[in-house]
Design an enzyme around this catalytic site. Structure first.
Site, PDB file in Angstrom:
ATOM      1  N   TYR A 149       9.940  12.885  13.801  1.00  0.00           N
ATOM      2  CA  TYR A 149       9.642  13.119  12.385  1.00  0.00           C
ATOM      3  C   TYR A 149       8.429  14.030  12.294  1.00  0.00           C
ATOM      4  CZ  TYR A 149       6.409   9.183  13.259  1.00  0.00           C
ATOM      5  OH  TYR A 149       5.450   8.353  13.775  1.00  0.00           O
TER       6      TYR A 149
ATOM      7  N   ASP B 296      20.658 -23.409   0.324  1.00  0.00           N
ATOM      8  CA  ASP B 296      22.021 -23.794  -0.026  1.00  0.00           C
ATOM      9  C   ASP B 296      22.504 -24.655   1.141  1.00  0.00           C
ATOM     10  OD1 ASP B 296      24.596 -23.205  -1.596  1.00  0.00           O
ATOM     11  OD2 ASP B 296      25.144 -22.541   0.428  1.00  0.00           O
TER      12      ASP B 296
ATOM     13  N   HIS C 281       1.741   3.673  19.674  1.00  0.00           N
ATOM     14  CA  HIS C 281       2.605   4.625  18.964  1.00  0.00           C
ATOM     15  C   HIS C 281       1.882   5.971  18.901  1.00  0.00           C
ATOM     16  CE1 HIS C 281       5.904   5.730  16.306  1.00  0.00           C
ATOM     17  NE2 HIS C 281       5.017   6.315  15.511  1.00  0.00           N
TER      18      HIS C 281
END
Ligand SMILES: Cc1cc2nc3c(=O)[nH]c(=O)nc-3n(C[C@H](O)[C@H](O)[C@H](O)COP(=O)(O)OP(=O)(O)OC[C@H]3O[C@@H](n4cnc5c(N)ncnc54)[C@H](O)[C@@H]3O)c2cc1C
Length: 1002
Positions: free
Chosen positions: A447, A727, A421
């Site tokens: 940015y 669930d 990066h």
């Protein structure tokens, strides 16, 4: 001697600029030679020792500086001598330390000598601004101290004549040591130590954190805060020398999920608190702007602004004019709107780590490489390092881009993908750039923020670059060369957005390693090996996220339950396929490349597909199925062949209508009027067998599962606070054999939850049967008519009641049929061994043709479950929502013999009453469809947030499930915030469809 003199051995500017861009460069001053570099770069300037006293700092500071250098030299030599042969490279170490307000110290060592001696490679004292520039330069074997910044220049000096402790080889000479102060003294003077704690090395710790980057530092900080004071951190280099040291330091709060945003909101608060407490992490609360230049981006901001209200994030939408007024140097001619977030800011990554570890120096062991993780009795038992073994039951792998390598030490696959990066820093602007807000322009993948009078510009490459290295971060402070091609779009965009940088040069390019994950979200939680935790994979948000990451991880470890819902960041979201490096890499590259894209609900990703296919895949594909992907499975979203029977006028407005087909409504109507065949082979299926199975599951389930063979029980698995961890349905197949069926993406998670929380697993077999069995759901009033002729088993309600299960034959296919539904119609889930799946599908399909059977997809299922008020784990349900809050109290058996996990909390809540409830809302406009997380208000009062929603085609309504204040009752009128507007709605009694369940029991 004047410092920074231009006429003393000046390196040419263009030389400097080139060296600066290209990263590591060699400048080799010889003893006695003076080299000065102007502008922001290093002056490696050889001066006499006396001169240095004034140059370094205040007179008192000099001693500490020398002391520090001596300490570092000795510690490295003592430990590494004897392990590194003379021909090995030795270790390069660094340290930084605040001297007064102005200076940091960096120490570079390369011990290569026998015990008691070492060769000092380079010692430098530099101003903070120039530190990174200096880092990449080699000073040969000459010992150089760069002692001062003047203006933009840095100066330094030779230490060759300085006394140092023990026998050290400095340059080519051995020198005797005269003076030595204790490290504790240094620590008191300068705060937390980044210096290896050589006084002692622990043989036992409550928790060992591996990795001295911002992630590990924050975890240790928060563990100590929670009373786990006998926890330690080990780091192979010095603190921050993996990824953290070179980070751009942005702290932007807005993220794709509420939990992550809230984590970063906490980070911002923590960083300000640290600053207020005298441990300033260089925190600059300048606020942040996010500009939108397309209508879709404006809508994204509007959505974010609406949602932000529900959890207290300060976010205001501003017009282009307001944005311009806030930041006059911003080009706003193409800006349509801007979001202003006053809580954003930036900081200094190294100071942050120092601040987090303030007063914890005794617990920090740098220059300590982890070489093994010991396992005993099925859980972590120790951490092996090159300084000894630390016995422990809890380990946090915070090794950043090396987290995969560290996981492998314990045989645990960690889906971390190291990437490259980049950001750049311009030459200082003229006049120098003042403090300004941080700016993000996602439409143009760029940015920016101020950096000492210059502008720091970062960007996400459209074509990302993985960092494929078998041993990432094994060298400290690794950087890559400039990749101008990948950065070109961001740089161009920056010049457009900030016209004042046009024509200006770059003072620095930073291309560094960062840990990414396959879906671009953090990687947290306990791994498949009990006691081994992960806190890594920060996807260029580690600084921003660190506070929250540390807090949540520490809470999770120490208290068993983090305050926030971590499910979107939990390592258990990744199945076994992510152990494949190439698969994880493909997905991570895709996530990175789309980082700044507007994400639309129901949009599908293509990377790494197809991977898992059901036996019916070919049949469905031939029908024009629109495929979705979950947990690697190809699943039908809708079946294209049904579109002709649909009604285009039902297309939802706005974003909800983007990924939609009239087929969805047609499938719902067919299910209501005839029958629909759904391929749900991806259901996670877990078999629990053995004499203790009943007792183990009774403890986990809130419902009573001690029912006759063939019973099917809907239940939640709760945590100690009563929150819903899972669930699912449990089928008692026979005696000690139970089948647990849960969501496609939840198998790993739910299985792990069961394993970890069963009181006794002795003699139990717990098998994942997901891929072994296909599952087709035949639902609709014609279901019995279609299925009965294919089987000798009596399918009447008397013989095969609702919520029961039987083994039968469909044609020659052995099938376990379960009479249950997620759509609210008569029907069966039909499970068969995978090899029979194709045949079973064909049998049903042919038998159903006369009855108008169609094939359907998950979008229709989701629509119909909303009409029935069925909840979905991950949106409506999470570990912070209890069954009572979810309206699922009917599935809780408080009085069950032996109790169950979470019973006490649920009992207390039942008595005290709930504060919030999941409620069904019906919007007045049937084409206004919620997407999730919208705020709900009553009058001016914010009363809750939407958890999920969608169109209900059988009832002709737009439905939302919302978590609202307990006092909100059916019939109440409310409003739902959608894209900056308020849509009116009514709270409805559930379920909207077949309220008495007559159809399902027919
Ligand atoms: C160019 C760039 C700019 C960035 N800008 C920003 C930004 O503006 N804002 C933001 O929030 N984030 C940013 N990031 C991301 C941020 O810097 C990272 O997310 C963060 O620093 C990662 O911290 P970490 O603790 O996970 O990893 P690291 O800092 O890499 O720490 C991991 C540590 O583990 C150690 N380790 C590894 N293996 C072992 C072992 N076997 N034994 C002992 N120790 C070991 C390593 O030496 C290393 O020090 C940026 C990243 C890059 C590359």
């Amino acid at each position: 001697m004047s410092r920074g003199d231009a006429d003393v051995g000046v390196l040419e500017d263009q030389h400097i600029a080139r060296a600066d861009r290209l990263g590591p460069a060699r400048i080799e001053p010889r003893e006695g030679e003076q080299v000065a570099v102007r502008r922001r770069l290093a002056v490696l300037d050889v001066v006499d020792a006396d001169d240095r006293v004034e140059q370094v700092a205040q007179p008192g500071d000099r001693e500490h500086v020398i002391d520090l250098l001596v300490q570092r030299s000795r510690c490295d030599c003592d430990r590494h001598a004897g392990r590194h042969g003379a021909d090995e490279r030795g270790c390069l170490r660094t340290d930084r330390r605040l001297l007064g307000d102005e200076f940091l110290v960096a120490v570079y060592l390369r011990p290569q000598q026998p015990a008691g001696a070492g060769r000092v490679r380079r010692l430098i004292v530099v101003g903070k601004r120039a530190l990174d520039d200096l880092r990449v330069r080699e000073a040969g074997e000459t010992v150089v101290v760069v002692s001062r910044i003047e203006g933009d220049a840095v100066t330094g000096e030779d230490l060759a004549e300085e006394p140092v402790e023990d026998r050290l080889v400095i340059g080519d000479r051995a020198v005797e040591v005269e003076d030595h102060r204790s490290r504790r003294h240094l620590t008191r003077e300068y705060g937390p130590s980044a210096v290896t704690n050589t006084d002692s090395f622990p043989d036992r710790a409550r928790c060992v954190v591996i990795g001295g980057g911002v992630g590990g530092a924050s975890v240790l900080h928060h563990l100590h805060k929670l009373g786990w004071t006998d926890s330690v951190l080990v780091e192979q280099h010095n603190l921050t020398e993996g990824t953290t040291w070179h980070s751009a330091g942005f702290v932007g709060q807005l993220r794709s999920t509420i939990s992550q945003t809230r984590m970063i909101m906490y980070s911002s608060e923590l960083y300000a608190e640290l600053a207020a407490a005298g441990h300033d992490p260089g925190w600059r609360p300048v606020g942040g702007m996010r500009v939108a230049t397309t209508p879709e981006r404006v809508q994204e901001l509007q959505r974010a602004a609406s949602t932000a209200r529900t959890y207290g994030l300060e976010l205001e939408l501003e017009s282009p004019e307001e944005a311009k007024a806030r930041l006059p140097l911003l080009e706003t001619s193409d800006v349509l709107a801007s979001a202003w977030m006053p809580g954003d800011g930036y900081l200094d990554p190294e100071l942050l780590v120092r601040a987090l570890l303030a007063d914890l120096d005794d617990a920090v062991f740098t220059c300590t490489r982890v070489t093994g993780i010991e396992v005993a009795g099925g859980r972590v038992s120790g951490v092996v390092t090159d300084r000894g073994t630390i016995e422990t039951e809890v380990v946090v792998n915070a090794a950043g881009a090396a987290a995969g390598v560290v996981g492998a030490l314990a045989g645990v696959p960690i889906p971390i993908v190291p990437m490259r990066h980049q950001y750049v820093v311009t030459e200082p602007l003229d006049p120098p750039l003042d403090e300004i807000p941080t700016v993000r322009d996602p439409d143009h993948i760029v940015y920016a923020r101020p950096e000492n009078g210059a502008l720091l510009v970062g960007g996400y490459a459209r074509e990302p670059n993985a960092y494929d290295d078998a041993a990432p971060l094994s060298e400290p402070r690794q950087l890559f060369g400039e990749d101008a091609a990948r950065f070109a779009e961001s740089w161009e965009a920056a010049q457009h957005r900030f016209p004042s940088i046009r024509g200006i040069g770059l003072a620095k390019v930073v291309n560094g390693p960062e840990a990414f994950t396959p879906d671009g979200e953090f990687l947290l939680g306990e791994t498949s090996l009990p006691g081994l935790w992960i806190a890594a994979g920060f996807c260029v948000h580690g600084l921003a996220g660190a506070g929250g990451v540390g807090k949540s991880t520490a809470e999770w470890i120490a208290c068993g339950q983090p305050e926030l819902d971590m499910s979107g960041m939990d390592i258990r979201r990744f199945g076994p396929q992510f152990a494949s490096r190439s698969y994880a890499r493909t997905r991570a590259l895709d996530s990175y490349s789309r980082y700044y894209d507007v994400v639309y609900p129901h949009e599908e990703r293509e990377a790494g597909r197809p991977l898992r296919k059901s036996p019916a895949w070919g049949r469905l594909d031939a029908l024009g199925t629109a495929w979705g992907e979950k947990a690697g499975w190809e699943r039908p979203n809708w079946v294209g062949a049904n579109a002709a029977a649909g009604d285009e006028s039902l297309r939802p407005r706005g974003w909800a209508g983007r990924f939609w087909s009239p087929a969805i409504a047609a499938e719902c109507i067919a299910t209501r009027d005839a029958a629909c065949l759904f391929d749900q082979s991806s259901f996670s299926k877990i078999d629990v067998r053995g004499p203790g199975a009943l007792a183990a599951l009774q403890w986990l389930c809130a419902n009573d599962i001690d029912k006759p063979d063939g019973s099917l029980i809907y239940t939640q698995l709760c945590n100690a606070c009563g929150g819903i961890e899972a669930d699912l349905t449990v089928t008692r197949i026979s005696g000690h054999h139970f089948r647990v069926t849960t969501g496609t993406a939840l198998g790993v998670r739910d299985r792990q939850w069961m394993l970890r929380n069963m009181p006794d697993r002795t003699g139990l077999a717990i098998d994942d049967r997901t891929g072994a069995e296909a599952c087709f759901c035949l639902w609709g009033p014609e279901a019995r008519t279609i299925l009965q002729p294919l089987t000798d088993t009596d399918l009447s309600t008397d013989a095969f009641p609702f919520l029961t299960s039987q083994q039968l034959l469909v044609g020659a296919v052995p099938v376990r049929a379960q009479r249950v539904t997620f759509v609210g119609e008569l029907g069966w889930e039909l499970y068969c061994p995978a090899e029979y799946g194709h045949t079973l599908w064909d049998l049903l399909w042919e038998a159903g043709a006369p009855s108008g059977l169609v094939a359907g997809g998950y979008r229709a299922i989701d629509s119909m479950r909303l009409e029935k008020g069925y909840r979905v784990w991950g949106t409506d349900l999470d570990p912070n929502t209890t069954p009572y809050e979810a309206g699922l109290g009917f599935a809780v058996r408080l009085g069950k013999e032996g109790g169950f996990l979470g019973r006490e909390a649920l009992e207390a809540q039942k008595e005290a009453g709930v504060d919030t409830r999941l409620r069904c809302l019906v919007l007045d406009d049937p084409l206004a469809i919620v997407l999730g997380n919208e705020p709900v208000r009553s009058g001016d009062d914010l009363i809750g947030r939407v958890t999920s929603g969608g169109p209900g085609y059988r009832v002709g309504a737009s439905i939302a499930v919302a978590k609202v204040a307990a006092g909100v009752e059916p019939g109440d009128r409310v409003e739902v915030g959608m894209f900056g507007e308020w849509a009116t709605a009514t709270v409805a009694q559930e379920p909207l469809y077949d309220p008495h369940g007559e159809l399902t029991r027919a």
